[in-house]
Structures are given as structure tokens and as C-alpha cells.
Design a protein around this motif. Structure first.
Motif, mmCIF file in Angstrom:
data_model
loop_
_atom_site.group_PDB
_atom_site.id
_atom_site.type_symbol
_atom_site.label_atom_id
_atom_site.label_comp_id
_atom_site.label_asym_id
_atom_site.label_seq_id
_atom_site.Cartn_x
_atom_site.Cartn_y
_atom_site.Cartn_z
ATOM 1 N N SER A 1 0.337 -1.276 0.056
ATOM 2 C CA SER A 1 0.027 0.213 -0.410
ATOM 3 C C SER A 1 0.787 0.913 0.465
ATOM 4 C CB SER A 1 -1.387 0.271 1.061
ATOM 5 O OG SER A 1 -0.432 0.385 2.080
ATOM 6 N N CYS B 1 -3.220 -0.931 5.768
ATOM 7 C CA CYS B 1 -3.300 -0.010 4.562
ATOM 8 C C CYS B 1 -2.666 0.765 4.969
ATOM 9 C CB CYS B 1 -4.844 -0.602 3.689
ATOM 10 S SG CYS B 1 -4.316 0.477 2.225
ATOM 11 N N LEU B 2 -3.823 0.918 5.790
ATOM 12 C CA LEU B 2 -4.363 3.087 6.344
ATOM 13 C C LEU B 2 -2.170 3.875 6.772
ATOM 14 C CD1 LEU B 2 -7.732 3.491 6.642
ATOM 15 C CD2 LEU B 2 -6.071 4.202 4.842
ATOM 16 N N LEU C 1 -8.232 3.103 0.444
ATOM 17 C CA LEU C 1 -8.702 1.574 0.880
ATOM 18 C C LEU C 1 -9.279 1.319 -0.534
ATOM 19 C CD1 LEU C 1 -10.938 1.596 3.972
ATOM 20 C CD2 LEU C 1 -8.612 0.555 2.907
ATOM 21 N N PHE D 1 -12.532 2.416 11.310
ATOM 22 C CA PHE D 1 -13.321 1.273 10.320
ATOM 23 C C PHE D 1 -12.983 -0.454 11.451
ATOM 24 C CE2 PHE D 1 -11.229 3.741 8.000
ATOM 25 C CZ PHE D 1 -11.733 4.083 6.856
ATOM 26 N N GLU E 1 -10.850 5.988 2.861
ATOM 27 C CA GLU E 1 -11.785 5.660 1.532
ATOM 28 C C GLU E 1 -11.222 5.504 0.886
ATOM 29 O OE1 GLU E 1 -13.202 8.465 3.976
ATOM 30 O OE2 GLU E 1 -14.054 6.873 5.670
ATOM 31 N N ARG F 1 -10.807 -6.219 -0.157
ATOM 32 C CA ARG F 1 -11.488 -5.858 0.529
ATOM 33 C C ARG F 1 -10.749 -6.297 1.637
ATOM 34 N NH1 ARG F 1 -17.244 -4.529 0.681
ATOM 35 N NH2 ARG F 1 -17.249 -5.379 3.246
ATOM 36 N N LEU F 2 -10.153 -5.962 2.971
ATOM 37 C CA LEU F 2 -9.835 -5.764 3.987
ATOM 38 C C LEU F 2 -10.169 -6.095 5.266
ATOM 39 C CD1 LEU F 2 -6.302 -3.630 3.221
ATOM 40 C CD2 LEU F 2 -7.195 -6.537 2.678
ATOM 41 N N GLN G 1 -6.905 -2.820 7.618
ATOM 42 C CA GLN G 1 -7.526 -1.760 7.311
ATOM 43 C C GLN G 1 -6.518 -1.041 7.840
ATOM 44 O OE1 GLN G 1 -11.262 -0.893 7.670
ATOM 45 N NE2 GLN G 1 -12.091 -1.965 6.044
ATOM 46 N N LYS G 2 -5.998 -1.688 8.700
ATOM 47 C CA LYS G 2 -5.007 -0.589 9.326
ATOM 48 C C LYS G 2 -3.794 -0.216 8.720
ATOM 49 C CE LYS G 2 -7.367 -0.247 13.930
ATOM 50 N NZ LYS G 2 -8.044 -0.279 15.209
#
Length: 162
Positions: free
Chosen positions: A77, A117-118, A102, A153, A99, A108-109, A114-115
Motif C-alpha cells: 500500500s 493499509c492505512l 482503501l 473502520f 476511503e 476488501r480488508l 485496514q490499519k
């Protein structure tokens, strides 16, 4: 007649795209001419990211480089994000939402993934406020915490993960 392997679904395409960025990352390494830089980590899984940016006189991201250790998601990412923000104005980068990050990543995570990825997205936001060679502004750290609350999220908070 084509086999199912001839028509990979979107998930397979995204996974290949993720692995491409992980195995051959965009602008991985230090940037000696950086004007802005920031570090971040995800204590849940140990991901670490350092991002160097060179902003030009026109207020654009002329170069974006990263170094880091961690899972495939965090490293891929970071590569995807830096490729996407080069040439963008500071305002465009600041307006690039969690968003959108993502969506850029693709698959989809789960909330905890997601953390991962972010992480690079949060570090880029912090780097915009941290010129190289200046004292760290305490409000930037507060803003990092604010990003956590604005980008919830689901799943445990960073405090709960430690």
C-alpha cells in the motif's frame, strides 16, 4: 472453451497487483533531497513506514519515497500510495481520504488489516506537516491521533491493541 484460469476474477487481479507492488515496490529507499519526512508504526503487527517527500516550489509532490518493514499489505500500500501522489498538489494529497486509500489498494480488508493499509496514508499526511531539519511540531503527533479517530473502520483502537 476457456478455462476458469483464463478469466481471473477481480479479487485475483487485485491480489496480483498487490504482490507486484510488494515484490517490486515503487520508490523504495531513502530520498537524500527530501523536504518533508515522517515515520509511523502499527503496534498491532509491527509494521513500520518512513516516508520522504520532496515538495517543489509549485506546492506539488515532486518525489515520494518510502522505507519500511512489515506485512505485504503495509508495504504494497505504501508503494501504491506514493505512485498515486507524485505530481499531486499538497491540497490534493491532504484531500486524499482513507476511503480513497482503501479503494486504491483494492481487495476488501478486515478492520485490523485496514490499519496495515492505512499506515502509509497516515504517515504521508504527517509528512506534509514535517519539514526536514525542523523541530517536530507536537500538534503533528496530536493530529496523528486525530487521524485514528477520524478513520475508524471497526476493530480495536491502537491503544487497545498494545
Amino acid at each position: 472453451m476457456p478455462s476458469p484460469q483464463d478469466n481471473p476474477n477481480d479479487q485475483d487481479i487485485y491480489q496480483e497487483h498487490v504482490l507486484d507492488h510488494y515484490e517490486d515496490p515503487y520508490n523504495r529507499g531513502p530520498l537524500a533531497t527530501a523536504t518533508h519526512a515522517h515515520d509511523g508504526k502499527n503496534p498491532l503487527c509491527g509494521d513500520k513506514i518512513h516516508i520522504d517527500l520532496r515538495l517543489d516550489a509549485d506546492g506539488r509532490v515532486a518525489e515520494a519515497w518510502f522505507e519500511g518493514d512489515g506485512c505485504v499489505i503495509s508495504q504494497a500500500s505504501a508503494s501504491m500510495l506514493l505512485e498515486a501522489i507524485e505530481g499531486k498538489t499538497i491540497e490534493e494529497v491532504e484531500n486524499f481520504s482513507a476511503e480513497k486509500m482503501l479503494e486504491l489498494f483494492g481487495p476488501r480488508l478486515t478492520p485490523n488489516r485496514q490499519k496495515c493499509c492505512l499506515l502509509s496514508w497516515k504517515v504521508v499526511q504527517g509528512a506534509l506537516k514535517r519539514p526536514v531539519g525542523t523541530e517536530a511540531d507536537p500538534s503533528v503527533t496530536e493530529n496523528d491521533d486525530e487521524l485514528d479517530t477520524k478513520t475508524s473502520f471497526g476493530g480495536p483502537s491502537l491503544e487497545e491493541e498494545q
